[in-house]
Scaffold this active site. Structure first.
Site, short mmCIF file in Angstrom:
data_model
loop_
_atom_site.label_atom_id
_atom_site.label_comp_id
_atom_site.label_asym_id
_atom_site.label_seq_id
_atom_site.Cartn_x
_atom_site.Cartn_y
_atom_site.Cartn_z
N GLY A 1 -2.10 -74.10 -20.48
CA GLY A 1 -2.71 -75.25 -19.83
C GLY A 1 -2.13 -75.44 -18.45
O GLY A 1 -1.25 -74.70 -18.01
N SER A 2 -2.62 -76.46 -17.74
CA SER A 2 -2.16 -76.72 -16.38
C SER A 2 -2.37 -78.19 -16.05
O SER A 2 -2.92 -78.95 -16.84
CB SER A 2 -2.92 -75.84 -15.38
N ARG B 1 -1.64 -69.46 -8.18
CA ARG B 1 -2.71 -69.97 -7.31
C ARG B 1 -2.09 -70.90 -6.29
O ARG B 1 -0.89 -71.20 -6.35
CB ARG B 1 -3.74 -70.75 -8.14
#
Length: 408
Positions: A155-156, A280
């Site tokens: 998850g993030s 990212r």
């Protein structure tokens, strides 16, 4: 000649418009592939194109990109969300376009695998255990000791992450993560981590170069919702070298030497400890802060890399930029927000952006979605930027009417 396009897999409420705008400045038309394009109102506003497709399915994405390939000159493919970034990498590989290593992205997005690889490389990380049921959680807490952080293994955006200071808090949150309430992978896995205490930094890395280090702090516990970010952080030369070194070694250990990475680090009693590596760019408004402080547009330079052009990461000047996130203290209907125009008019204020409109629900989830807006300031000095930002934030007020209960 076919139109040159950049394909974006999903988007986001803040960085999405910035990617579209940066691509247009590079002469590219943007096509956003999304499971629900209606959530991105900026696409139509900025003359982009949106197509509905199951972005969780690699086959569906390959099919749609193949169709688009017959109509356009696809210059590159990218995205800004962890949930789709592995598929982004696989698409780039399939269509022989510049992109990150898919295996590296998948390893990084699995927090357990990430922890294992960092530990194997000798990177300092918090003590941790993995648990699949309540008994294993209890055993892990007994070994590590309270307080602990409980988080899903994938998850993030701090989704499902909670600081637990008591046995009851551990039990409650473990039940939440292991049950059907929290959106999770199957079978469920929980990371039980030592609470590494100290100043929180974010190292912005592009390829094998540390662009800079940001100081961040959080809204009130037990969740980890960002409250303010300041770039660059006020570090001594020695401290900067240590944080930058551990950030680069972390990226290398995970095979993330192509494109953007952000590394979250706590400065603890034993020095810098890596909390998490994200394959990212950091979420907004971090990229804007870097551009305002150093003149490096990370989004534009990322797109250049994606389309096979040479990027330029040279620092052009030295300012301090800071962003304050507007976080409500209660759930309910946002009635109004006042003072936005007055705050925006203050010299040194770069942007006041609202994520919600009046008469819409404001629901706190304990993650990145909690904020209802942000304020950004920039000036030549740290103290001046902090004063400008605080003056603007003090002018902004809002009203939230609590939701009615069933009985009411």
């Amino acid at each position: 000649m076919a139109k040159r396009v950049l394909i974006l897999i999903e988007g986001s409420r803040v960085t999405g418009p910035l990617y579209v705008q940066a691509a247009q400045h590079l002469g590219l038309h943007t096509i956003t592939l999304s499971a629900d394009p209606t959530q991105y109102d900026y696409i139509e506003e900025r003359n982009g194109t949106a197509i509905r497709v199951d972005t969780g399915s690699l086959d569906a994405l390959i099919g749609e990109c193949s169709r688009l390939h017959a109509l356009y000159d696809i210059a590159g493919i990218t995205g800004a969300l962890d949930s789709v970034y592995a598929n982004v990498a696989k698409l780039c590989q399939y269509f022989d376009l510049p992109g990150p290593n898919p295996a590296s992205i998948e390893r990084c997005c699995d927090k357990l695998t990430q922890h294992q690889l960092l530990a194997r490389a000798g990177i300092p990380i918090p003590a941790y255990r993995v648990a699949a049921n309540a008994k294993e959680v209890e055993s892990a807490v007994a070994e590590i000791g309270l307080p602990v952080i409980l988080k899903p293994a994938a998850g993030s955006g701090s989704s499902g992450v909670r600081l637990c200071c008591t046995v009851d808090e551990v039990k409650d949150h473990a039940t939440y993560l292991l049950g059907g309430t929290h959106k999770r992978q199957s079978p469920p896995a929980i990371l039980v981590e030592e609470f590494a205490q100290g100043s929180h930094y974010v190292a912005h890395v592009m390829g094998t170069k540390v662009i800079g280090i940001e100081l961040a702090d959080f809204h009130r516990p037990p969740h980890f919702v960002f409250r303010q970010s300041t770039f660059p952080a006020q570090l001594t030369e020695h401290e900067h070298e240590r944080v930058a070194d551990v950030a680069l070694r972390s990226s290398q250990a995970l095979g993330l030497e192509w494109g953007p990475t952000n590394v979250e680090i706590r400065w603890t009693k034993r020095g810098p400890v890596v909390i998490e590596v994200n394959p990212r760019l950091a979420g907004a408004p971090d990229s804007q802060l870097v551009q305002l402080a150093h003149g490096v547009d990370l989004i534009t330079e990322h797109i250049k890399l994606v389309i096979g052009e040479q990027w330029d990461l040279r620092k052009r000047f030295s300012y301090t930029a800071a962003a304050r996130l507007l976080n409500p203290n209660s759930d309910g209907t946002l009635d109004w927000i006042h003072g936005v125009a007055r705050a925006a008019a203050i010299p040194g204020i770069v942007e006041v952006k609202l994520y919600l409109k009046a008469n819409t629900p404001a629901v706190r989830r304990g993650d990145y979605r909690d904020s209802i807006g942000h304020v950004i300031a920039a000036s030549p000095t740290h103290s001046q930027t902090e004063a400008i930002l605080q003056r603007a934030v003090d002018l902004i007020h809002w009203s939230i009417t609590p939701f009615q209960t069933r009985d009411e």
